[in-house]
Motif scaffolding. Structure first.
Motif, mmCIF file in Angstrom:
data_model
loop_
_atom_site.group_PDB
_atom_site.id
_atom_site.type_symbol
_atom_site.label_atom_id
_atom_site.label_comp_id
_atom_site.label_asym_id
_atom_site.label_seq_id
_atom_site.Cartn_x
_atom_site.Cartn_y
_atom_site.Cartn_z
ATOM 1 N N ASP A 103 0.801 -1.228 0.000
ATOM 2 C CA ASP A 103 0.000 0.000 0.000
ATOM 3 C C ASP A 103 0.832 1.276 0.000
ATOM 4 N N LEU A 104 2.147 1.148 -0.164
ATOM 5 C CA LEU A 104 3.004 2.331 -0.206
ATOM 6 C C LEU A 104 2.529 3.275 -1.304
ATOM 7 N N ASP A 105 2.370 4.558 -0.966
ATOM 8 C CA ASP A 105 1.855 5.528 -1.931
ATOM 9 C C ASP A 105 2.981 6.042 -2.832
ATOM 10 N N LEU A 106 2.755 5.914 -4.133
ATOM 11 C CA LEU A 106 3.702 6.452 -5.115
ATOM 12 C C LEU A 106 2.997 7.538 -5.912
ATOM 13 N N GLY A 107 2.791 8.668 -5.296
ATOM 14 C CA GLY A 107 2.154 9.777 -5.989
ATOM 15 C C GLY A 107 0.723 9.516 -6.375
#
Length: 378
Positions: A243-247
């Motif tokens: 779930d790491l947010d990349l923009g």
């Protein structure tokens, strides 16, 4: 799909080994003249469920039919698939290709995401044959598993059918093989086979490429289906931060984004412009793919500053501490397809790429080859 079923069952015959020691044995009971009947074993008992296979075929029929072209002859279920070329080409050259999706399959199975991996399979094949200016005509797939799961199989083949429909390529047949003991539970393998055609006079073979030609790089949708052994190693070492947010996009969604399908817009472009060559950026990355369509005596100067790594590639490089050379040689680095264009045609081709919705930029040029490596990135 053409439902063809194959099974290789290898049974190990037991052998009685006589002991070197003499051990007295009690008298044997009288031997019956009628041997006992063996226990019945069916094909289902051996691990192959024909009924499940037939259910898969029935459920995918409407999905497959949506990909059909007028040249497809007959329906589903025959031993061979038929395609009529007679009304479309004068001097057709057939271009064929086959591929898989590599270990991206492992990630799809780990995440239970099966609906887009078929698009990857189609993309890896149709984008390859497109390089020579050929229009993909039809596609066949091979799906193999140890135990057939109907929902998973329908999801995978549904993705293949969708990819074919998006590429104007008919899913004309295929093979679904249930092979007990060949694959661990829940795992399957995929392969695809594509046939394309191009008029002999319009075949792109690199002969038009000249020194000074410009490289136009068209954006990829992500890593596509290359470098996933490294992707998975980095992802696992980082603790699988799905779930790491990349923009605004989750990491796992960026990693699983299906391969971009370039067929329809590039075929339209070929109808208007004299492109000198094209390249699909797959295994080997920018370092090894473009040079495949460049004649001997010429090389490539690729401007590293023109290639801004999309967030998913930036994360992979930072998290994996991947050297630049390995990035160029492993991943597409955000460039999924490359056009080789005469300098005077760049503006017109770029304008049409914009109109077709294909993000792109100049990434380098064709140069005279010097001593040593023919590809320089810097």
């Amino acid at each position: 799909m053409v439902p063809q079923w194959r099974l290789d069952v290898h049974s190990k015959a037991s052998r009685l080994v006589k002991s070197p020691l003499h051990i007295p044995r009690p008298p044997r009971p009288p031997v019956s003249s009628t041997p006992p009947s063996p226990t019945t074993i069916t094909y289902r008992d051996a691990g192959v469920d024909i009924d499940a296979g037939n259910e898969v075929v029935e459920r995918i029929k409407p999905l497959v039919k949506r990909s059909f072209r007028p040249e497809v002859m007959g329906g589903l279920g025959g031993f061979g698939a038929l395609f009529d070329l007679s009304g479309k080409y004068k001097e057709p050259v057939l271009v064929s290709g086959t591929d898989g999706v590599g270990t991206k399959l492992k990630l799809a199975q780990q995440l239970n995401r099966h609906d887009t991996i078929g698009i990857d399979l189609v993309g890896m094949c149709v984008n390859d044959v497109l390089v020579q200016g050929a229009e993909p005509l039809f596609f066949l797939d091979y799906f193999a598993t140890g135990k057939l799961d109907v929902d998973t199989t329908v999801a995978v083949v549904g993705g293949i059918a969708k990819g074919c429909e998006m590429s104007g390529c008919a899913l004309i047949g295929g093979e679904t093989a249930e092979m007990p003991d060949m694959y661990p539970p829940g795992e399957y393998d995929l392969a695809g086979f594509c046939v394309a055609a191009v008029e002999k006079s319009k075949l792109l073979d690199g002969a038009k490429v000249r020194q000074g030609d410009v490289l136009l790089g068209i954006a990829s949708s992500g890593p596509h289906s290359n470098g996933y052994s490294l992707v998975r190693r980095i992802y696992d070492r980082a603790g699988r931060p799905a779930d790491l947010d990349l923009g605004g996009v989750k990491l796992i969604d960026a990693l699983m984004a299906p391969t971009a399908l370039y067929v329809k817009p590039i075929l339209e472009l070929l109808g208007k412009h004299d492109l000198h060559a094209m390249a699909h950026i797959t295994g080997g990355g920018l370092t090894e793919n473009i040079i495949r369509v460049i004649p001997d005596g010429l090389g490539l100067q690729i401007e590293a500053s023109s290639i801004v790594l999309p967030p998913v590639f930036d994360w992979l490089q930072r998290e994996g501490a991947v050297p630049n050379d390995d990035m160029w040689r492993t991943f597409n680095c955000g460039v999924g397809f490359v056009l080789v264009v005469a300098p005077g045609d760049v503006a017109a081709v770029s304008a049409d790429l914009d109109r077709l919705g294909l993000s792109h930029r100049q990434i380098g040029e064709v140069v005279k080859a010097g001593d040593g490596e023919r590809v320089h990135i810097g």
